[in-house]
Design a protein around this motif. Structure first.
Motif, PDB file in Angstrom:
ATOM      1  N   TYR A  67       0.890  -1.169   0.000  1.00  0.00           N
ATOM      2  CA  TYR A  67       0.000   0.000   0.000  1.00  0.00           C
ATOM      3  C   TYR A  67       0.915   1.203   0.000  1.00  0.00           C
ATOM      4  O   TYR A  67       1.611   1.463   0.979  1.00  0.00           O
ATOM      5  N   HIS A 107       0.446   7.119   1.856  1.00  0.00           N
ATOM      6  CA  HIS A 107      -0.851   7.809   1.860  1.00  0.00           C
ATOM      7  C   HIS A 107      -1.152   8.361   3.253  1.00  0.00           C
ATOM      8  O   HIS A 107      -0.464   8.028   4.217  1.00  0.00           O
ATOM      9  N   ASP A 144      -4.547   8.625   5.998  1.00  0.00           N
ATOM     10  CA  ASP A 144      -5.799   7.881   6.181  1.00  0.00           C
ATOM     11  C   ASP A 144      -7.048   8.740   6.242  1.00  0.00           C
ATOM     12  O   ASP A 144      -8.154   8.205   6.200  1.00  0.00           O
ATOM     13  N   TYR A 186      -1.824  -6.471  14.149  1.00  0.00           N
ATOM     14  CA  TYR A 186      -1.320  -7.497  13.231  1.00  0.00           C
ATOM     15  C   TYR A 186      -1.667  -8.910  13.682  1.00  0.00           C
ATOM     16  O   TYR A 186      -1.713  -9.202  14.882  1.00  0.00           O
ATOM     17  N   HIS A 227       2.078   7.243   5.606  1.00  0.00           N
ATOM     18  CA  HIS A 227       2.637   5.911   5.883  1.00  0.00           C
ATOM     19  C   HIS A 227       2.441   5.011   4.686  1.00  0.00           C
ATOM     20  O   HIS A 227       1.658   5.337   3.787  1.00  0.00           O
ATOM     21  N   ARG A 238       0.126 -11.349   4.413  1.00  0.00           N
ATOM     22  CA  ARG A 238       0.205 -10.480   5.599  1.00  0.00           C
ATOM     23  C   ARG A 238      -1.209 -10.157   6.080  1.00  0.00           C
ATOM     24  O   ARG A 238      -2.040  -9.678   5.306  1.00  0.00           O
TER      25      ARG A 238
HETATM   26  O1  LIG Z   1      -1.457  -2.530   7.700  1.00  0.00           O
HETATM   27  C1  LIG Z   1      -0.770  -1.541   7.909  1.00  0.00           C
HETATM   28  O2  LIG Z   1       0.321  -1.605   8.493  1.00  0.00           O
HETATM   29  C2  LIG Z   1      -1.265  -0.186   7.422  1.00  0.00           C
HETATM   30  C3  LIG Z   1      -2.541  -0.268   6.629  1.00  0.00           C
HETATM   31  C4  LIG Z   1      -2.989   1.068   6.109  1.00  0.00           C
HETATM   32  O3  LIG Z   1      -2.211   1.986   6.002  1.00  0.00           O
HETATM   33  C5  LIG Z   1      -4.403   1.304   5.778  1.00  0.00           C
HETATM   34  O4  LIG Z   1      -5.180   0.335   5.665  1.00  0.00           O
HETATM   35  O5  LIG Z   1      -4.776   2.479   5.603  1.00  0.00           O
END
Ligand SMILES: O=C(O)CCC(=O)C(=O)O
Ligand SMILES: [Fe+2]
Length: 202
Positions: A116, A119, A121, A136, A183, A192
């Motif tokens: 990803y 971006h 959020d 996680y 991030h 994952r």
């Molecule tokens: O899973 C992650 O470490 C971040 C996921 C993420 O940035 C999101 O879903 O907006």
């Protein structure tokens, strides 16, 4: 349970992000990962969109598949997770006065080779997202499995932006302000799994 809550809040207040291990137990990680796979086999996951365009599959930006959690259809292990989150929200509201009122959470699965891109959020469509939360679900995660979370902390006048790398270890929870921290998820070399969500104002 107060200790991880405190660790996360202190991290957000001092560094702009908080991380706590064992937010959920190894048994809960295993049970949620198992539940995620059952939901996946039942065809409940969809390719994730990027928020403004309607869910066109944006593989160039993100390659994960998601399933939203919902109190009405949650199984006991999912309910237990959502309950832990509501305890966390109560704790934040008592200590930080953020006025959090609502939460939304989804499972996320990054198949091998997906990522990803960088971006923020707080999407155009929801400015109520105050805190981003990721828990996680990867048991036995190893460095070579990839899929680390990279956070970009703003630099000061002379300092450059800083990149912080966080490993997606099962049971670990990461939290940061949705509108502040860019991030990205680095390419996953191995499937994952996570539960991601937002704590929202009213
Ligand atoms: O899973 C992650 O470490 C971040 C996921 C993420 O940035 C999101 O879903 O907006
Ligand atoms: Fe994100």
């Amino acid at each position: 349970m107060i200790i991880p809550f405190e660790t996360i809040i202190n991290g957000i207040l001092t560094d702009g992000y908080g991380v706590a291990d064992n937010f959920i137990t190894p048994d809960e990680v295993a049970a949620l990962a198992d539940q995620l796979h059952q939901r996946l086999s039942a065809g409940k996951f969809k390719a994730a969109g990027t928020g403004n365009e309607q869910v066109s599959v944006e593989n160039a930006v993100r390659g994960d598949e998601i399933m939203w959690l919902d109190d009405a259809t949650a199984t006991p292990v999912e309910k237990a997770f959502l309950l832990r989150i509501s305890e966390f929200v109560s704790y934040i509201n008592q200590t930080c006065y953020l006025g959090l009122r609502d939460v939304e959470f989804h499972y996320a699965r990054y198949p091998t080779g997906t990522f990803y891109k960088r971006h923020l959020d707080q999407f155009r469509n929801d400015s109520r997202r105050k805190l981003s939360v990721i828990c996680y679900l990867n048991t036995d995660w190893q460095e070579e499995d990839g899929g680390q979370l990279a956070l970009y902390l703003p630099g000061a006048v002379v300092d450059p932006e800083r990149q912080i790398i966080i490993s997606p270890i099962g049971g670990r929870l990461v939290c940061f302000e949705s509108s502040l921290l860019p991030h990205e998820v680095l390419p996953a070399i191995h499937e994952r799994l996570s539960i991601t969500g937002w704590l929202k104002t009213g």
